[in-house]
Design a protein around this motif. Structure first.
Motif, PDB file in Angstrom:
ATOM      1  N   GLN A  36       0.836  -1.010  -0.052  1.00 57.45           N
ATOM      2  CA  GLN A  36      -0.029   0.076   0.028  1.00 57.45           C
ATOM      3  C   GLN A  36       1.083   1.158  -0.114  1.00 57.45           C
ATOM      4  O   GLN A  36       0.619   2.104  -0.827  1.00 57.45           O
ATOM      5  CB  GLN A  36      -0.886  -0.114   1.328  1.00 57.45           C
ATOM      6  N   ARG A  37       1.990   1.109   0.858  1.00 62.09           N
ATOM      7  CA  ARG A  37       2.716   2.378   0.942  1.00 62.09           C
ATOM      8  C   ARG A  37       3.492   2.586  -0.588  1.00 62.09           C
ATOM      9  O   ARG A  37       3.553   3.852  -0.888  1.00 62.09           O
ATOM     10  CB  ARG A  37       3.921   2.155   1.970  1.00 62.09           C
ATOM     11  N   ARG A  38       3.936   1.558  -1.203  1.00 65.84           N
ATOM     12  CA  ARG A  38       4.608   1.771  -2.403  1.00 65.84           C
ATOM     13  C   ARG A  38       3.531   2.304  -3.509  1.00 65.84           C
ATOM     14  O   ARG A  38       3.962   3.227  -4.358  1.00 65.84           O
ATOM     15  CB  ARG A  38       5.081   0.348  -2.723  1.00 65.84           C
ATOM     16  N   ILE A  39       2.420   1.694  -3.306  1.00 64.26           N
ATOM     17  CA  ILE A  39       1.614   2.164  -4.558  1.00 64.26           C
ATOM     18  C   ILE A  39       0.981   3.758  -4.376  1.00 64.26           C
ATOM     19  O   ILE A  39       0.930   4.491  -5.369  1.00 64.26           O
ATOM     20  CB  ILE A  39       0.271   1.213  -4.283  1.00 64.26           C
ATOM     21  N   THR A  57      -5.859   5.456   2.777  1.00 63.21           N
ATOM     22  CA  THR A  57      -6.451   5.473   1.519  1.00 63.21           C
ATOM     23  C   THR A  57      -5.968   4.392   0.643  1.00 63.21           C
ATOM     24  O   THR A  57      -4.829   3.863   0.709  1.00 63.21           O
ATOM     25  CB  THR A  57      -5.986   6.716   0.612  1.00 63.21           C
ATOM     26  N   TYR A  58      -6.685   3.551   0.233  1.00 60.19           N
ATOM     27  CA  TYR A  58      -6.401   2.121  -0.480  1.00 60.19           C
ATOM     28  C   TYR A  58      -6.801   2.068  -1.850  1.00 60.19           C
ATOM     29  O   TYR A  58      -7.725   2.032  -2.265  1.00 60.19           O
ATOM     30  CB  TYR A  58      -7.595   1.127   0.528  1.00 60.19           C
ATOM     31  N   ASP A 116      -3.095  15.766 -10.581  1.00 58.99           N
ATOM     32  CA  ASP A 116      -4.136  17.012  -9.887  1.00 58.99           C
ATOM     33  C   ASP A 116      -5.402  16.130  -9.565  1.00 58.99           C
ATOM     34  O   ASP A 116      -6.376  17.134  -9.631  1.00 58.99           O
ATOM     35  CB  ASP A 116      -4.471  17.952 -11.071  1.00 58.99           C
ATOM     36  N   THR A 117      -5.409  15.065  -9.149  1.00 58.89           N
ATOM     37  CA  THR A 117      -6.618  14.609  -8.539  1.00 58.89           C
ATOM     38  C   THR A 117      -6.485  14.624  -6.963  1.00 58.89           C
ATOM     39  O   THR A 117      -5.306  14.395  -6.665  1.00 58.89           O
ATOM     40  CB  THR A 117      -6.736  13.097  -8.884  1.00 58.89           C
ATOM     41  N   ILE A 118      -7.456  15.036  -6.167  1.00 58.71           N
ATOM     42  CA  ILE A 118      -7.314  14.873  -4.672  1.00 58.71           C
ATOM     43  C   ILE A 118      -8.089  14.053  -4.174  1.00 58.71           C
ATOM     44  O   ILE A 118      -9.055  13.774  -4.284  1.00 58.71           O
ATOM     45  CB  ILE A 118      -7.707  16.207  -4.149  1.00 58.71           C
ATOM     46  N   ILE A 119      -7.518  13.237  -3.212  1.00 55.37           N
ATOM     47  CA  ILE A 119      -8.145  11.855  -2.873  1.00 55.37           C
ATOM     48  C   ILE A 119      -8.065  12.003  -1.201  1.00 55.37           C
ATOM     49  O   ILE A 119      -7.159  12.141  -0.485  1.00 55.37           O
ATOM     50  CB  ILE A 119      -7.511  10.426  -3.084  1.00 55.37           C
ATOM     51  N   TYR A 120      -9.417  12.309  -0.546  1.00 56.75           N
ATOM     52  CA  TYR A 120      -9.473  12.390   0.879  1.00 56.75           C
ATOM     53  C   TYR A 120      -9.647  10.909   1.682  1.00 56.75           C
ATOM     54  O   TYR A 120      -9.591   9.747   0.717  1.00 56.75           O
ATOM     55  CB  TYR A 120     -10.914  12.979   1.038  1.00 56.75           C
ATOM     56  N   PRO A 121      -9.316  10.832   2.931  1.00 53.23           N
ATOM     57  CA  PRO A 121      -9.339   9.548   3.516  1.00 53.23           C
ATOM     58  C   PRO A 121     -10.512   8.563   3.381  1.00 53.23           C
ATOM     59  O   PRO A 121     -11.679   8.957   3.077  1.00 53.23           O
ATOM     60  CB  PRO A 121      -9.125  10.038   5.007  1.00 53.23           C
ATOM     61  N   GLY A 122     -10.268   7.445   3.476  1.00 55.88           N
ATOM     62  CA  GLY A 122     -11.343   6.336   3.532  1.00 55.88           C
ATOM     63  C   GLY A 122     -11.599   5.916   2.205  1.00 55.88           C
ATOM     64  O   GLY A 122     -12.693   5.116   1.897  1.00 55.88           O
ATOM     65  N   ASN A 123     -11.139   6.270   1.049  1.00 55.15           N
ATOM     66  CA  ASN A 123     -11.336   5.866  -0.241  1.00 55.15           C
ATOM     67  C   ASN A 123     -10.816   4.409  -0.707  1.00 55.15           C
ATOM     68  O   ASN A 123      -9.651   4.413  -0.207  1.00 55.15           O
ATOM     69  CB  ASN A 123     -11.209   6.930  -1.254  1.00 55.15           C
ATOM     70  N   VAL A 124     -11.582   3.626  -1.372  1.00 51.02           N
ATOM     71  CA  VAL A 124     -11.048   2.375  -1.642  1.00 51.02           C
ATOM     72  C   VAL A 124     -11.112   2.306  -3.373  1.00 51.02           C
ATOM     73  O   VAL A 124     -12.345   2.282  -3.980  1.00 51.02           O
ATOM     74  CB  VAL A 124     -11.891   1.130  -1.245  1.00 51.02           C
ATOM     75  N   LEU A 125     -10.110   2.326  -3.945  1.00 48.98           N
ATOM     76  CA  LEU A 125     -10.027   2.017  -5.558  1.00 48.98           C
ATOM     77  C   LEU A 125      -9.613   0.735  -5.913  1.00 48.98           C
ATOM     78  O   LEU A 125      -8.405   0.439  -5.719  1.00 48.98           O
ATOM     79  CB  LEU A 125      -9.247   3.264  -6.058  1.00 48.98           C
ATOM     80  N   GLN A 126     -10.117   0.174  -6.681  1.00 52.35           N
ATOM     81  CA  GLN A 126     -10.035  -1.481  -6.989  1.00 52.35           C
ATOM     82  C   GLN A 126     -10.019  -1.417  -8.497  1.00 52.35           C
ATOM     83  O   GLN A 126     -10.638  -0.864  -9.047  1.00 52.35           O
ATOM     84  CB  GLN A 126     -11.104  -2.360  -6.199  1.00 52.35           C
ATOM     85  N   PRO A 169     -14.100  11.951   1.252  1.00 56.77           N
ATOM     86  CA  PRO A 169     -14.001  10.615   1.893  1.00 56.77           C
ATOM     87  C   PRO A 169     -15.006   9.715   1.582  1.00 56.77           C
ATOM     88  O   PRO A 169     -16.370   9.807   1.469  1.00 56.77           O
ATOM     89  CB  PRO A 169     -14.421  11.074   3.337  1.00 56.77           C
ATOM     90  N   ASN A 170     -14.468   8.524   1.752  1.00 62.57           N
ATOM     91  CA  ASN A 170     -15.399   7.209   1.962  1.00 62.57           C
ATOM     92  C   ASN A 170     -16.126   6.539   0.746  1.00 62.57           C
ATOM     93  O   ASN A 170     -17.381   6.386   0.757  1.00 62.57           O
ATOM     94  CB  ASN A 170     -16.582   7.439   3.278  1.00 62.57           C
ATOM     95  N   SER A 171     -15.623   6.430  -0.474  1.00 64.15           N
ATOM     96  CA  SER A 171     -16.298   5.977  -1.604  1.00 64.15           C
ATOM     97  C   SER A 171     -15.446   4.772  -1.956  1.00 64.15           C
ATOM     98  O   SER A 171     -14.358   4.645  -1.607  1.00 64.15           O
ATOM     99  CB  SER A 171     -16.127   7.033  -2.707  1.00 64.15           C
ATOM    100  N   ARG A 172     -16.066   3.942  -2.618  1.00 67.44           N
ATOM    101  CA  ARG A 172     -15.464   2.741  -3.160  1.00 67.44           C
ATOM    102  C   ARG A 172     -15.719   3.009  -4.720  1.00 67.44           C
ATOM    103  O   ARG A 172     -17.099   3.143  -5.331  1.00 67.44           O
ATOM    104  CB  ARG A 172     -16.206   1.576  -2.522  1.00 67.44           C
ATOM    105  N   ILE A 173     -14.646   2.490  -5.451  1.00 66.81           N
ATOM    106  CA  ILE A 173     -14.676   2.874  -6.893  1.00 66.81           C
ATOM    107  C   ILE A 173     -13.947   1.519  -7.658  1.00 66.81           C
ATOM    108  O   ILE A 173     -12.896   1.274  -7.148  1.00 66.81           O
ATOM    109  CB  ILE A 173     -14.149   4.151  -7.582  1.00 66.81           C
TER     110      ILE A 173
END
Length: 456
Positions: free
Chosen positions: A240-243, A260-261, A271-281, A294-298
């Motif tokens: 996760q840290r590497r990514i 942030t996952y 230039d994208t801003i990602i707040y805590p709790g997002n899960v991108l898969q 915060p707190n979306s899953r995509i």
């Protein structure tokens, strides 16, 4: 020089306490064995053979799109036995084989390339990836001669008191000359504490035959393997840290990287801003200039430029440019949202197309529908797409206004430039330019409450 790779993936992993084969447990949304296969591909190794055993069919299924071959290890009798099971894959090949383990997903493309380059330039018949650590408990030791050349590898359980003090450990990852390896495989035995055939014993055979052996040290985190859920968590944190660092270096702002996952195959433009709790898969693509609150899953979705997403779920869909989604929206698979659209709070979209500039602001369900451009949906609209046996389609033309609390009973068509009055249940086509009203006429019975004695 010809290059190929073997990936050891036959073990069940008893300490995982799982019905799933160990190598199929995921690290940052990808199976460990697929991390290793993908690293081989990035390292320009095209011919990859996966040695399978426990849960073989599950491993095949999970790697079916990776264009790999398989060797079967019916009994798990050690790493040397595993490679013996791949002799048919190796026979007739002239070059080098890189051997990695399917439960060690942190090995990098750079290290694989460096190993093969180190092996080739040193004219070695075997090259070992090693690491030097403070606490080598449980690891096989690299025993060197006084001139620092490799003497042998000793498994931890077979170490003498002095050998246990050695801090250089064997990673279980190698590069071999294929022909030399094949000649030595039949010479290894299982005369050890575990009664298994160890691949490191080939190193001792090479030494006896006077073959040249090299050892290349790498950072310890690259060789971390997984044998338990605790180790799976530790490896996941490193990945996760590497990514996340890679994305930040490429121009993404992560407000709190630790929470942030982001999956290994996700693409994020600058230039994208990602707040805590997002899960991108999965194979998600986030275009430039987006804001993910915060707190979306995509998952497996493409998000266009300058999109804002708030606390929502987007699965296997596309969202056009300058669109806003959420909060608490649910975009289900096979949906396509247009540019400058609005998908608001508690809106669910299922297998539907939403045109440009269309607003679906709140408390609405749209399923199996084709919606045109510039439409406006009032609160509480429902596309009634299921009749109890089958799903049906609704088509809504451009610039239609759907009043609050409307039911659109599929299959039905609403043509361009139409209005539907609030509270209507629409079952027939609404012609272009029309106002449709489909509700019972209001009846007022004065004095009814008093007559019924309902006053409190």
């Amino acid at each position: 020089m010809y290059k190929c790779a073997l990936i050891l993936a036959a073990g069940k992993g008893k300490r995982m306490k799982s019905d799933l084969p160990k190598v199929l447990h995921k690290v940052c949304d990808k199976e460990m064995v697929n991390h290793v296969i993908d690293t081989m591909r990035k390292s320009e190794i095209e011919n990859v053979n996966v040695i399978i055993g426990k849960g073989a069919e599950l491993v095949k299924e999970a790697t079916s799109n990776k264009n790999v071959s398989y060797s079967m290890q019916e009994e798990q009798l050690g790493t040397g036995h595993a490679v013996k099971c791949a002799k048919d894959f190796l026979e007739g090949k002239d070059g080098v084989v890189a051997i990695f383990t399917g439960d060690a997903p942190l090995i990098t493309e750079a290290t694989v390339k460096n190993l093969i380059d180190f092996h080739q330039k040193g004219d070695y018949k075997a090259s070992i990836i090693t690491a030097v650590i403070d606490n080598p408990e449980g690891y096989g030791r690299i025993i060197r001669n006084e001139d620092s050349s490799v003497k042998k590898i000793v498994e931890h359980k077979d170490c003498t008191v002095d050998e246990l003090k050695v801090n250089e450990i064997n990673s279980g990852m190698y590069c071999f000359d294929i022909k030399s390896l094949l000649k030595s495989l039949d010479k290894i035995d299982n005369n050890n504490a575990q009664g298994e055939y160890y691949l490191p014993d080939v190193i001792g055979i090479f030494k006896e035959e006077g073959l040249k052996i090299g050892a290349m040290a790498v950072p310890f985190d690259e060789i971390l393997g997984v044998n338990s859920r605790v180790q799976l968590s530790a490896v996941s944190k490193v990945m996760q840290r590497r990514i996340n660092e890679k994305h930040m270096e490429n121009g993404t702002t992560l407000i709190d990287s630790d929470s942030t996952y982001i999956g290994a195959d996700v693409v994020i433009e600058s230039d994208t801003i990602i707040y805590p709790g997002n899960v991108l898969q999965g194979e998600t693509v986030i275009k430039t200039g987006c804001i993910l609150y915060p707190n979306s899953r995509i998952q497996d979705s493409v998000i266009g430029k300058n999109v804002t997403v708030q606390s929502s779920v987007i699965l296997e869909s596309t969202v056009g440019e300058d669109t806003t989604v959420g909060p608490f929206a649910y975009i289900r698979p096979e949906s396509k949202i247009g540019n400058k659209a609005r998908i608001g709070d508690f809106v669910e979209i299922k297998k539907s197309t939403i045109g440009d500039n269309t607003k679906v602001s709140h408390l609405t369900y749209i399923g199996d529908a084709e919606v045109g451009e510039g439409c406006n949906f009032g609160c509480g609209t429902v596309v009634v797409n299921y009749d109890g046996k089958a799903k049906h389609k609704t088509v809504i033309g451009n610039k239609s206004f759907i009043g609050c609390n409307t039911n659109l009973v599929s299959p039905v068509k609403v043509e361009d430039n139409t209005y539907i009055a609030a509270g209507s249940t629409i079952t027939n086509t609404v012609p272009e330019g029309s106002l449709a009203i489909a509700r019972a006429k209001q009846v007022v019975k004065e004095g009814w409450v008093d007559k019924k004695g309902l006053l409190k």
